[in-house]
Scaffold this motif. Structure first.
Motif, PDB file in Angstrom:
ATOM      1  N   PRO A 262      -6.042  44.289  23.034  1.00 14.16           N
ATOM      2  CA  PRO A 262      -7.188  43.890  22.140  1.00 14.16           C
ATOM      3  C   PRO A 262      -8.280  43.298  22.702  1.00 14.16           C
ATOM      4  CG  PRO A 262      -5.469  42.550  21.684  1.00 14.16           C
ATOM      5  CD  PRO A 262      -5.050  43.515  22.623  1.00 14.16           C
TER       6      PRO A 262
ATOM      7  N   PHE B 226     -18.225  48.593  14.502  1.00 14.54           N
ATOM      8  CA  PHE B 226     -17.120  47.979  14.866  1.00 14.54           C
ATOM      9  C   PHE B 226     -16.276  47.154  13.735  1.00 14.54           C
ATOM     10  CE2 PHE B 226     -19.003  43.430  14.624  1.00 14.54           C
ATOM     11  CZ  PHE B 226     -20.056  43.711  14.592  1.00 14.54           C
TER      12      PHE B 226
ATOM     13  N   THR C 257      -9.722  39.277  17.435  1.00 12.39           N
ATOM     14  CA  THR C 257      -9.996  40.584  17.949  1.00 12.39           C
ATOM     15  C   THR C 257     -10.960  41.488  17.268  1.00 12.39           C
ATOM     16  OG1 THR C 257      -8.067  41.390  16.796  1.00 12.39           O
ATOM     17  CG2 THR C 257      -7.670  40.539  18.851  1.00 12.39           C
ATOM     18  N   TRP C 258     -11.563  42.271  18.080  1.00  9.56           N
ATOM     19  CA  TRP C 258     -12.454  43.053  17.655  1.00  9.56           C
ATOM     20  C   TRP C 258     -12.134  44.558  18.333  1.00  9.56           C
ATOM     21  CZ3 TRP C 258     -16.685  46.224  19.446  1.00  9.56           C
ATOM     22  CH2 TRP C 258     -17.023  46.022  20.917  1.00  9.56           C
ATOM     23  N   GLN C 259     -12.641  45.757  17.597  1.00  2.46           N
ATOM     24  CA  GLN C 259     -12.488  47.064  17.951  1.00  2.46           C
ATOM     25  C   GLN C 259     -13.736  47.885  17.816  1.00  2.46           C
ATOM     26  OE1 GLN C 259      -8.922  48.535  15.873  1.00  2.46           O
ATOM     27  NE2 GLN C 259      -8.246  49.275  17.911  1.00  2.46           N
TER      28      GLN C 259
ATOM     29  N   HIS D  47     -16.750  42.620  25.986  1.00  2.00           N
ATOM     30  CA  HIS D  47     -17.074  43.870  26.677  1.00  2.00           C
ATOM     31  C   HIS D  47     -17.214  43.737  28.243  1.00  2.00           C
ATOM     32  CE1 HIS D  47     -18.107  47.994  27.455  1.00  2.00           C
ATOM     33  NE2 HIS D  47     -19.494  47.593  27.437  1.00  2.00           N
TER      34      HIS D  47
ATOM     35  N   GLU E 243     -15.968  50.891  16.907  1.00  2.00           N
ATOM     36  CA  GLU E 243     -15.627  52.220  16.039  1.00  2.00           C
ATOM     37  C   GLU E 243     -16.355  53.187  16.725  1.00  2.00           C
ATOM     38  OE1 GLU E 243     -16.656  51.363  11.943  1.00  2.00           O
ATOM     39  OE2 GLU E 243     -15.388  49.497  11.839  1.00  2.00           O
TER      40      GLU E 243
END
Ligand code: MN
Length: 253
Positions: free
Chosen positions: A34, A130, A111-113, A55, A115
């Motif tokens: 993550p 995201f 955490t981030w994801q 990032h 999209e």
């Protein structure tokens, strides 16, 4: 170098902020590990919330004056700021002077994801969707770049974005900044963070030089000072000394 702007603005002999020498190795996009994000509530010349998304080994950063909103109808301005070192992501404390002087609270963390398949491409296009999984912020969001106003300085071009919550299970009318104003790291407010610091970062009464601290910051400094005074005068800190003195007396007697 991604952190050049960040370092140029700071004197690391004078600020407790991380220099970012230990830049995290950029992760391969396919690594399922993550990515981290944080929101730092930052009381500087103005109160704002710094949203940072990991990032490429650094933290992409936006300053959001009003803070994030869970209401999809709110489009809150988010000014893209310089990338920050990965280590900055759990920083909470006092920036005694220089750029961003004031108090930093770790307001949310998680955490981030993305999209989107390609984060860099989304940044170029100005449309980054995201998902966040923090203590306070969850679900789907978007950062959209807005058109520059006529006359925007060259250095500021392309920095103006909007932070918007998508409608989902985690959206709603709850005013999250008011409902959950405190630190996820220390559980404290700004004055607690200030009071927990080494005295020389605050005792001079100058939380920041090179500008008049705003009223909110002055109030926080006063509150923190009162907390430290109360702590030092608290009966618990006197009691052990008194008890020891009594004990010595009794052994002598
Ligand atoms: Mn800031």
């Amino acid at each position: 170098m991604p952190l050049d702007d960040y370092r140029r603005k700071r004197d690391f002999a004078k600020t407790p902020e991380p220099s970012g020498d230990r830049t995290r190795r950029a992760r391969k996009t396919r690594t399922p590990k993550p990515l981290h994000f944080c929101v730092q509530k930052h009381l500087a010349s103005r109160l704002h919330y710094d949203l940072r998304l990991e990032h490429g080994g650094v933290l992409l950063s936006w300053a959001v004056p009003k803070g994030p909103s869970l209401d999809p109808r709110d489009k809150h301005m988010a000014v893209r700021t310089e990338d920050h070192p990965y280590d900055y992501g759990d920083f909470e404390g006092v920036i005694p002077e220089g750029y961003g002087a004031g108090v930093v609270m770790l307001w949310d963390y998680g955490t981030w994801q993305p999209e989107v398949p390609d984060i860099d491409a989304a940044l170029d296009t100005g449309d980054l969707k995201f998902t966040l999984d923090g203590y306070k912020l969850k679900g789907s969001w978007v950062l959209v770049r807005t058109r520059d106003r006529p006359g925007t300085a060259a250095s500021q071009k392309g920095r103006s974005w909007l932070l918007i919550k998508h409608r989902d299970h985690w959206s709603g009318p709850l005013d999250i900044t008011t409902f959950a104003p405190l630190s996820v790291k220390s559980e404290g407010d700004f004055d607690d963070i200030l009071a927990a610091e080494l005295p020389d970062t605050w005792v001079t009464g100058r939380p920041g030089t090179g500008g008049v601290p705003n009223k909110m910051l002055r109030d926080v400094v006063a509150k923190a000072a009162a907390k430290i005074v109360n702590r030092e005068n608290a009966p618990e800190s006197i009691a052990p000394r008194a008890a020891r003195a009594k004990k010595r007396k009794s052994t002598r007697g």
